[in-house]
Scaffold this motif. Sequence first.
Motif, PDB file in Angstrom:
ATOM      1  N   TRP A   1     -11.945  -4.962 -15.677  1.00 49.52           N
ATOM      2  CA  TRP A   1     -11.709  -3.786 -14.847  1.00 49.52           C
ATOM      3  C   TRP A   1     -10.238  -3.718 -14.425  1.00 49.52           C
ATOM      4  CZ3 TRP A   1     -10.304  -3.703  -9.562  1.00 49.52           C
ATOM      5  CH2 TRP A   1     -10.098  -4.966  -9.010  1.00 49.52           C
ATOM      6  N   ALA A   2      -9.890  -2.607 -13.760  1.00 45.27           N
ATOM      7  CA  ALA A   2      -8.552  -2.450 -13.181  1.00 45.27           C
ATOM      8  C   ALA A   2      -8.658  -1.632 -11.909  1.00 45.27           C
ATOM      9  CB  ALA A   2      -7.617  -1.759 -14.170  1.00 45.27           C
TER      10      ALA A   2
ATOM     11  N   TRP B   1      -6.949   0.866 -10.860  1.00 42.77           N
ATOM     12  CA  TRP B   1      -6.762   2.307 -11.027  1.00 42.77           C
ATOM     13  C   TRP B   1      -7.914   2.994 -11.759  1.00 42.77           C
ATOM     14  CZ3 TRP B   1      -7.118   2.839 -16.177  1.00 42.77           C
ATOM     15  CH2 TRP B   1      -6.744   1.753 -16.975  1.00 42.77           C
ATOM     16  N   CYS B   2      -8.916   2.235 -12.171  1.00 46.05           N
ATOM     17  CA  CYS B   2     -10.011   2.765 -12.993  1.00 46.05           C
ATOM     18  C   CYS B   2     -11.176   3.239 -12.118  1.00 46.05           C
ATOM     19  CB  CYS B   2     -10.453   1.661 -13.960  1.00 46.05           C
ATOM     20  SG  CYS B   2     -11.998   1.973 -14.823  1.00 46.05           S
ATOM     21  N   GLY B   3     -11.352   4.556 -12.035  1.00 45.40           N
ATOM     22  CA  GLY B   3     -12.434   5.131 -11.228  1.00 45.40           C
ATOM     23  C   GLY B   3     -13.815   4.647 -11.631  1.00 45.40           C
ATOM     24  N   PRO B   4     -14.170   4.734 -12.930  1.00 44.70           N
ATOM     25  CA  PRO B   4     -15.492   4.265 -13.356  1.00 44.70           C
ATOM     26  C   PRO B   4     -15.719   2.779 -13.055  1.00 44.70           C
ATOM     27  CG  PRO B   4     -14.530   5.648 -15.047  1.00 44.70           C
ATOM     28  CD  PRO B   4     -13.457   5.432 -14.009  1.00 44.70           C
ATOM     29  N   CYS B   5     -14.644   1.983 -13.105  1.00 47.08           N
ATOM     30  CA  CYS B   5     -14.769   0.555 -12.771  1.00 47.08           C
ATOM     31  C   CYS B   5     -15.195   0.397 -11.315  1.00 47.08           C
ATOM     32  CB  CYS B   5     -13.431  -0.171 -12.969  1.00 47.08           C
ATOM     33  SG  CYS B   5     -12.820  -0.152 -14.659  1.00 47.08           S
ATOM     34  N   LYS B   6     -14.571   1.196 -10.458  1.00 44.77           N
ATOM     35  CA  LYS B   6     -14.909   1.128  -9.032  1.00 44.77           C
ATOM     36  C   LYS B   6     -16.333   1.617  -8.789  1.00 44.77           C
ATOM     37  CE  LYS B   6     -10.310   1.289  -7.110  1.00 44.77           C
ATOM     38  NZ  LYS B   6      -9.364   1.956  -6.258  1.00 44.77           N
TER      39      LYS B   6
ATOM     40  N   VAL C   1     -10.896  -5.990 -25.838  1.00 44.28           N
ATOM     41  CA  VAL C   1     -11.213  -4.961 -24.850  1.00 44.28           C
ATOM     42  C   VAL C   1     -10.182  -3.838 -24.976  1.00 44.28           C
ATOM     43  CG1 VAL C   1     -11.385  -4.449 -22.385  1.00 44.28           C
ATOM     44  CG2 VAL C   1     -12.300  -6.607 -23.286  1.00 44.28           C
ATOM     45  N   ARG C   2     -10.663  -2.635 -25.311  1.00 46.37           N
ATOM     46  CA  ARG C   2      -9.760  -1.502 -25.500  1.00 46.37           C
ATOM     47  C   ARG C   2      -9.910  -0.448 -24.411  1.00 46.37           C
ATOM     48  NH1 ARG C   2     -10.934  -3.368 -30.374  1.00 46.37           N
ATOM     49  NH2 ARG C   2      -9.246  -3.772 -31.811  1.00 46.37           N
ATOM     50  N   GLY C   3     -11.090  -0.351 -23.844  1.00 46.49           N
ATOM     51  CA  GLY C   3     -11.345   0.612 -22.775  1.00 46.49           C
ATOM     52  C   GLY C   3     -12.050  -0.099 -21.638  1.00 46.49           C
ATOM     53  N   ILE C   4     -11.903   0.438 -20.444  1.00 46.07           N
ATOM     54  CA  ILE C   4     -12.590  -0.180 -19.306  1.00 46.07           C
ATOM     55  C   ILE C   4     -13.384   0.892 -18.563  1.00 46.07           C
ATOM     56  CG2 ILE C   4     -11.071  -2.163 -19.006  1.00 46.07           C
ATOM     57  CD1 ILE C   4      -9.605  -0.558 -16.827  1.00 46.07           C
ATOM     58  N   PRO C   5     -14.447   0.534 -17.886  1.00 46.79           N
ATOM     59  CA  PRO C   5     -14.966  -0.830 -17.802  1.00 46.79           C
ATOM     60  C   PRO C   5     -15.623  -1.289 -19.100  1.00 46.79           C
ATOM     61  CG  PRO C   5     -16.466   0.686 -16.699  1.00 46.79           C
ATOM     62  CD  PRO C   5     -15.265   1.489 -17.127  1.00 46.79           C
ATOM     63  N   THR C   6     -15.397  -2.537 -19.435  1.00 44.20           N
ATOM     64  CA  THR C   6     -16.099  -3.204 -20.529  1.00 44.20           C
ATOM     65  C   THR C   6     -16.771  -4.432 -19.940  1.00 44.20           C
ATOM     66  OG1 THR C   6     -14.619  -2.460 -22.304  1.00 44.20           O
ATOM     67  CG2 THR C   6     -15.836  -4.500 -22.700  1.00 44.20           C
ATOM     68  N   MET C   7     -18.042  -4.605 -20.248  1.00 51.99           N
ATOM     69  CA  MET C   7     -18.781  -5.779 -19.809  1.00 51.99           C
ATOM     70  C   MET C   7     -19.175  -6.583 -21.043  1.00 51.99           C
ATOM     71  SD  MET C   7     -21.143  -3.973 -16.906  1.00 51.99           S
ATOM     72  CE  MET C   7     -21.194  -2.397 -17.764  1.00 51.99           C
ATOM     73  N   ILE C   8     -18.826  -7.864 -21.043  1.00 52.41           N
ATOM     74  CA  ILE C   8     -19.202  -8.737 -22.156  1.00 52.41           C
ATOM     75  C   ILE C   8     -20.053  -9.872 -21.591  1.00 52.41           C
ATOM     76  CG2 ILE C   8     -18.408 -10.246 -24.017  1.00 52.41           C
ATOM     77  CD1 ILE C   8     -15.802  -8.653 -24.111  1.00 52.41           C
ATOM     78  N   LEU C   9     -21.228 -10.043 -22.189  1.00 53.90           N
ATOM     79  CA  LEU C   9     -22.105 -11.137 -21.802  1.00 53.90           C
ATOM     80  C   LEU C   9     -21.805 -12.337 -22.692  1.00 53.90           C
ATOM     81  CD1 LEU C   9     -24.510 -12.210 -20.147  1.00 53.90           C
ATOM     82  CD2 LEU C   9     -25.998 -11.382 -21.989  1.00 53.90           C
TER      83      LEU C   9
ATOM     84  N   THR D   1     -22.020  -6.640 -25.695  1.00 57.64           N
ATOM     85  CA  THR D   1     -20.955  -5.874 -25.043  1.00 57.64           C
ATOM     86  C   THR D   1     -21.463  -4.496 -24.654  1.00 57.64           C
ATOM     87  OG1 THR D   1     -19.298  -7.001 -26.396  1.00 57.64           O
ATOM     88  CG2 THR D   1     -18.605  -4.958 -25.337  1.00 57.64           C
ATOM     89  N   LYS D   2     -21.056  -4.047 -23.479  1.00 61.05           N
ATOM     90  CA  LYS D   2     -21.357  -2.689 -23.021  1.00 61.05           C
ATOM     91  C   LYS D   2     -20.052  -2.084 -22.514  1.00 61.05           C
ATOM     92  CE  LYS D   2     -25.310  -1.184 -21.087  1.00 61.05           C
ATOM     93  NZ  LYS D   2     -25.482  -0.075 -21.990  1.00 61.05           N
ATOM     94  N   VAL D   3     -19.715  -0.901 -23.037  1.00 62.73           N
ATOM     95  CA  VAL D   3     -18.481  -0.223 -22.637  1.00 62.73           C
ATOM     96  C   VAL D   3     -18.833   1.035 -21.861  1.00 62.73           C
ATOM     97  CG1 VAL D   3     -16.358   0.879 -23.447  1.00 62.73           C
ATOM     98  CG2 VAL D   3     -17.285  -1.089 -24.677  1.00 62.73           C
ATOM     99  N   GLY D   4     -18.152   1.246 -20.733  1.00 65.42           N
ATOM    100  CA  GLY D   4     -18.353   2.464 -19.947  1.00 65.42           C
ATOM    101  C   GLY D   4     -19.233   2.226 -18.737  1.00 65.42           C
ATOM    102  N   ALA D   5     -19.117   3.153 -17.789  1.00 61.53           N
ATOM    103  CA  ALA D   5     -19.889   3.065 -16.550  1.00 61.53           C
ATOM    104  C   ALA D   5     -21.272   3.672 -16.762  1.00 61.53           C
ATOM    105  CB  ALA D   5     -19.162   3.799 -15.429  1.00 61.53           C
ATOM    106  N   GLU D   6     -22.280   3.014 -16.249  1.00 59.07           N
ATOM    107  CA  GLU D   6     -23.650   3.515 -16.310  1.00 59.07           C
ATOM    108  C   GLU D   6     -24.311   3.233 -14.972  1.00 59.07           C
ATOM    109  OE1 GLU D   6     -26.054   2.427 -19.583  1.00 59.07           O
ATOM    110  OE2 GLU D   6     -24.625   3.138 -21.052  1.00 59.07           O
ATOM    111  N   PRO D   7     -25.432   3.910 -14.690  1.00 58.56           N
ATOM    112  CA  PRO D   7     -26.150   3.635 -13.445  1.00 58.56           C
ATOM    113  C   PRO D   7     -26.637   2.192 -13.413  1.00 58.56           C
ATOM    114  CG  PRO D   7     -26.978   5.646 -14.496  1.00 58.56           C
ATOM    115  CD  PRO D   7     -26.044   4.993 -15.463  1.00 58.56           C
ATOM    116  N   LYS D   8     -26.805   1.676 -12.202  1.00 58.38           N
ATOM    117  CA  LYS D   8     -27.225   0.295 -12.006  1.00 58.38           C
ATOM    118  C   LYS D   8     -28.466  -0.049 -12.820  1.00 58.38           C
ATOM    119  CE  LYS D   8     -29.288  -2.816  -8.710  1.00 58.38           C
ATOM    120  NZ  LYS D   8     -30.007  -2.899  -7.462  1.00 58.38           N
ATOM    121  N   GLY D   9     -29.462   0.823 -12.805  1.00 54.69           N
ATOM    122  CA  GLY D   9     -30.715   0.548 -13.510  1.00 54.69           C
ATOM    123  C   GLY D   9     -30.508   0.296 -14.991  1.00 54.69           C
ATOM    124  N   ARG D  10     -29.614   1.066 -15.608  1.00 54.76           N
ATOM    125  CA  ARG D  10     -29.351   0.896 -17.044  1.00 54.76           C
ATOM    126  C   ARG D  10     -28.614  -0.414 -17.311  1.00 54.76           C
ATOM    127  NH1 ARG D  10     -27.354   6.404 -19.069  1.00 54.76           N
ATOM    128  NH2 ARG D  10     -29.227   7.651 -18.964  1.00 54.76           N
TER     129      ARG D  10
END
Length: 107
Positions: A27-28, A30-35, A71-79, A88-97
């Motif tokens: 994350w960063a 300045w990244c809205g979706p990360c926040k 990692v090219r885009g954020i948010p990126t989550m890597i397990l 790997t999951k890229v992008g913001a999604e709802p908590k449930g997903r």
Amino acid sequence: MATKQITDDSFHADVIQSDKPVLVDFWAEWCGPCKMIGPSLEEISEELGEQVTIAKINIDENPDAPGRYGVRGIPTMILFKAGAPAATKVGAEPKGRIKAWLEGELA
């Protein structure tokens, strides 16, 4: 358990050598979706803390790890499982997903 702040310097010990799976959120500031997903990751950390460590790494302050794992885009989550990237999951999604994806990968 709250999310764990990690750095390039602590990455090996905190992620690669971890005895349980680690979900790393790249994350960063300045990244809205990360926040947006931050609070969800905190909640998931509380709910699944026995099974997985949720870690966050600021890509602006720690450029090595994102480069190493493509990692090219954020948010990126890597397990990471057993020290290796497993999913790997890229992008913001709802908590449930996010939680359903993570539980599926941990099963």
